[in-house]
Every structure is written in structure tokens, then in C-alpha cells.
Enzyme design. Sequence first.
Site, PDB file in Angstrom:
ATOM      1  N   ASP A  14       0.815  -1.211   0.000  1.00 34.02           N
ATOM      2  CA  ASP A  14       0.000   0.000   0.000  1.00 34.02           C
ATOM      3  C   ASP A  14       0.848   1.261   0.000  1.00 34.02           C
ATOM      4  OD1 ASP A  14      -2.327  -1.516   0.013  1.00 34.02           O
ATOM      5  OD2 ASP A  14      -2.501  -1.498   2.189  1.00 34.02           O
ATOM      6  N   ARG A  93       0.339   3.096  16.863  1.00 34.25           N
ATOM      7  CA  ARG A  93      -0.124   4.137  15.951  1.00 34.25           C
ATOM      8  C   ARG A  93       0.020   5.559  16.498  1.00 34.25           C
ATOM      9  NH1 ARG A  93       1.084   0.798  12.504  1.00 34.25           N
ATOM     10  NH2 ARG A  93      -0.478  -0.197  11.203  1.00 34.25           N
ATOM     11  N   ASP A 122      -7.290   1.574  11.961  1.00 38.75           N
ATOM     12  CA  ASP A 122      -6.034   2.323  11.823  1.00 38.75           C
ATOM     13  C   ASP A 122      -6.241   3.701  11.211  1.00 38.75           C
ATOM     14  OD1 ASP A 122      -4.161   0.823  13.058  1.00 38.75           O
ATOM     15  OD2 ASP A 122      -3.276  -0.036  11.252  1.00 38.75           O
ATOM     16  N   SER A 173      -1.578  -8.770   3.700  1.00 35.64           N
ATOM     17  CA  SER A 173      -1.115  -7.494   4.224  1.00 35.64           C
ATOM     18  C   SER A 173      -0.760  -7.711   5.690  1.00 35.64           C
ATOM     19  CB  SER A 173      -2.220  -6.439   4.093  1.00 35.64           C
ATOM     20  OG  SER A 173      -1.822  -5.235   4.712  1.00 35.64           O
TER      21      SER A 173
END
Length: 280
Positions: A14, A93, A122, A173
Site C-alpha cells: 500500500d 499508531r 487504523d 497485508s
Amino acid sequence: MSDKVVLAYSGGLDTSVAIPWLKERGLDVVAVTVDVGQPGDLQAHRQKALRIGASDALVVDARAEYAENYIARGLRANALYEGIYPLSTALARPLIGKTLVDIARKVGARKIAHGCTGKGNDQVRFDLCTTSLAPELEVLAPARVWKMTREEEIAYADARGVPVPVGRRSPYSTDENLWGRSVECGVLEDAAIEPPEEAYGWTRAPERAPDTPAYLTIGFDQGLPISIDGQATDLPALVPMLNRLAGDHGVGRIDHIESRVVGIKSREVYECPAALTLTP
């Protein structure tokens, strides 16, 4: 002069596709890889970002800060989302977001970009972190806009000479850091299918684990592990040790249906050997 955008760069599909995609829209891309304990050669990721079009690429070592200020708080709270998931991706994050904001201000960027899709939590973490710390910055999420399938992303990358660590037969992923590994996409999208062994990277299947158990004595102080078998060990070193040992013994796999803040249910597969060993 092009607008600068600071991209949270993982080296995966990505965010690798995001570099040419953003450039094609007139943006000057500064790729930032935040080291929170993920495996791999992060300097190679930096070089890859430069090769595929980033004007600059940085690697920031945040392992100690992640362990001491984020993992430690999760451990003290016995943090398990829905009683199952130890928040391995989630805890990293805010730290990544804070780092992106700091760098954006240093390089004069007016935008921050990430590789999150419109499906998961996310995107919310990155968006809210950025807007709370730096409301003057615009947040871009290319994967929410381009609406390409996984196969279309691979074709897009191939057409632009972007190497990606994803084969057409294994379109997973993944996200990895000190506290755990998450796996998505491919056959995992179908909750009726048991995750194939190829989806796992940190753990052995229990039936393939050693027949002889391993025993450890872990010392704690004020809710945090400080030693293994009497040897003082700091958290950034202790966690990878437990990930390897517990994972080899079949500990740490999670496969469940969780609630997303965007209002959907999602099948999630995680590997968190150290976290599940340390969390009651």
C-alpha cells in the site's frame, strides 16, 4: 513548487504504491519509516522509497520509546481489546502519528499521508492523532481514494516498476512491531476458511511445537517484567526473546471476529506470543 507530504512508509504494497500515486498528483513525498521493532532491513526500505520516487526518506528508531511509554502502559492495564487482542498494532499508531507530525513540522510539509484503507480502525487512529496534535495539517489516505483491489494495486506497482514484497499467490497485508503481528487480506477475508499455515510468521502450529515444554521465571516490578531467569533485561530486549520462545512453542495465535469503530465486524488474525505470555 510542489506541496510536501510526509508519508508513513512501511515498505509494503500500500505505501509503496502510494509514493508514485501521490507524485502523480503533484506532491513531493517524504517517506518516514518509524522503527517500532518490526523485522526487516529498514535501511533497505529507505533506499527503496528513494528509488521509487520519494524526494527524501527517513528511518526513526522509536523502539525504546514504544516499549517504555506505550507497551508498558498496555501491560500495566492488562489491555486486551474485547478480552482477546493485546492491541499490538493499535498501541504503536499514536507514536507513529506523533513522529510524522514532528517531521512534517521540521520539513515544512502541509500534509501527512498513511496507507490505511476505509475498512479498519487504523485510519481513525492516524486521522485523529494528526488532527489533535496538528490541526493545521491535512491528512491524506490514498487507499481510501483509489479503491483498487489488492490485485489491481499489484498491477499498478508492476506497471511503474515498483517492487513489492507480495506475490500474486500470497496477497497478505501484514503489520509487525515489538508487541505483535497482524495479518489481513487474501483468503483471510473469508471467516469460514481456517487461516493457512503460510499466513503465520512468528508462531508454530501447536501440533508442530516441541514435545518438551520450556520453563521461564519472569521477574516483575510494579507491573512490568524486569528479568528472565534471574537476568535483568529491559523491556525492548525482553519482548523479542519471549516472542521467539513462546512462538516456537505454539503460543500467541489469535483468530477472531472483532468490532471496528467504523461500525463493521471484521475477521482478524494476530500473532502476539510475548503479549499473551505476559498478560494475565
